[in-house]
Enzyme design. Sequence first.
Site, PDB file in Angstrom:
ATOM      1  N   HIS A   1       0.827  -1.216   0.000  1.00  0.00           N
ATOM      2  CA  HIS A   1       0.000   0.000   0.000  1.00  0.00           C
ATOM      3  C   HIS A   1       0.863   1.269   0.000  1.00  0.00           C
ATOM      4  CE1 HIS A   1      -3.485  -2.556   0.954  1.00  0.00           C
ATOM      5  NE2 HIS A   1      -2.681  -3.149   1.828  1.00  0.00           N
TER       6      HIS A   1
ATOM      7  N   SER B   1      15.503  20.938 -16.527  1.00  0.00           N
ATOM      8  CA  SER B   1      14.359  21.840 -16.691  1.00  0.00           C
ATOM      9  C   SER B   1      14.784  23.081 -17.450  1.00  0.00           C
ATOM     10  CB  SER B   1      13.813  22.230 -15.316  1.00  0.00           C
ATOM     11  OG  SER B   1      12.956  23.350 -15.408  1.00  0.00           O
TER      12      SER B   1
ATOM     13  N   LYS C   1      16.985  21.005 -11.400  1.00  0.00           N
ATOM     14  CA  LYS C   1      16.202  19.799 -11.652  1.00  0.00           C
ATOM     15  C   LYS C   1      17.000  18.710 -12.384  1.00  0.00           C
ATOM     16  CE  LYS C   1      12.419  19.118 -11.063  1.00  0.00           C
ATOM     17  NZ  LYS C   1      11.305  19.495 -11.946  1.00  0.00           N
TER      18      LYS C   1
ATOM     19  N   GLU D   1       9.737   8.003 -17.050  1.00  0.00           N
ATOM     20  CA  GLU D   1       8.390   8.542 -17.222  1.00  0.00           C
ATOM     21  C   GLU D   1       7.863   8.253 -18.624  1.00  0.00           C
ATOM     22  OE1 GLU D   1       8.989  12.295 -14.121  1.00  0.00           O
ATOM     23  OE2 GLU D   1       8.929  12.659 -16.274  1.00  0.00           O
TER      24      GLU D   1
END
Length: 457
Positions: free
Chosen positions: A156, A277, A283, A290
């Site tokens: 979970h 970024s 970043k 992704e």
Amino acid sequence: MTKLWGGRFQQTAEQWVDAFGASIHFDQALVMEDITGSLAHVQMLGEQGILSEDEVKQITEGLHALQAKAENGELEFSIDQEDIHLNLEKQLIDLIGPVGGKLHTGRSRNDQVATDMHLYLKKRTNEIIDLIVAFQKVLVMQAETHVETLAPGYTHLQRAQPVSFGHHLMTYFWMLERDKARFVDGLKRTDCSPLGAGALAGTTFPIDRARSAELLGFSSIYENSLDAVSDRDFIVEFLSASSLLMTHLSRFAEEIILWSSQEFSFIELSDSFSTGSSIMPQKKNPDMAELIRGKTGRVYGNLFGLLTVLKGLPLAYNKDMQEDKEGMFDTVETVTGSLKIFAGMVESMAVRTETLESAVESDFSNATELADYLATKGMPFREAHDVTGRVVFHCIQNGIFLKDVSLATYQDYSSLIEDDIYTALSPREAVRRRNSLGGTGFEQVRLQLQKAKALLA
């Protein structure tokens, strides 16, 4: 321009209609398979005495010339000839004259295109299997390095129990092993020749389908001509296996994304598999992970797209089946790219062992150890579970962890608890002792690795 099939037509379609119906902009990917199929077909026609030795020689030389042009990227394709088959046949006729038209004796575009796709998918499935094996080797390498690296295990997405990080990585090895088995099994249906089935009913020419299959390296032939030209099960199976593979890669990608975040900081991805970024200089984004997670959706879409195309088709061939190719090509490229990226990403990632191990020292993932400890002392497990839950609640109220509870306090909850409890609560001891078959115990993980290496060998 007159179509090769245009004898009974008195009018020609407008150019935009031809463009809508044409498939050459994508099925040119089958150019080498189409030539390979034609070479086998014409050899069989010669061996059966259907074409003369001289005709076979002229056609074969012409096909080899087209093959060389294709290898050098010199072939030009036209929408006027609509697909790869008619484009190549037209170019063959232009090259060697009317004898080139004899190549199509005893076959149809229906069995021709099916043959092309069987050849294409057989080759690319084997390439994907090789890429899966390469990725599995990377996982074994990383897992072997981190057999005794402790990590929090989750259910979970909540801390559950400490595990070996190598054990966690090996989970994906076994997922990939099942994926590999599905692709291998699918090859049984892909490795089957439809050539010679004709449009739907076979042919009156004395062809030898077994010989064509042998020349093309197929291990079997379709036993029913209608089935041969209408079957796309082998593509559906490939898309299905690919969808499940992408599901596994997507799950792993999600963990990579979480682990590389500042909140987790369990790993750091190589710069080669990260991006920055345009506005935030600090970043480092896990974009490749992704993207794989996102590309999973398009593979699913390709599977459902083909299932939807097929679900209402009467036998045998229908133009709808032209829609079987783009999703197949796209899935092949997506899966091969994803496997290559993932192997490189996992091989080059830095594992922050100190962060992983400190994580299991500052949580309650060793609570099951206390319950098991009480159970081994004779307390029923349900009662042990309750006692442990009350001790955990005590810790939460006092801002401490189980290792910080005094022996006197423990004995207030149960007189069965002795000073050996602190050894039992040690995360490393907790992992080491989970030595049931397939468990996270260090010896079990090493046993997994031995089995994995044997499979790869």
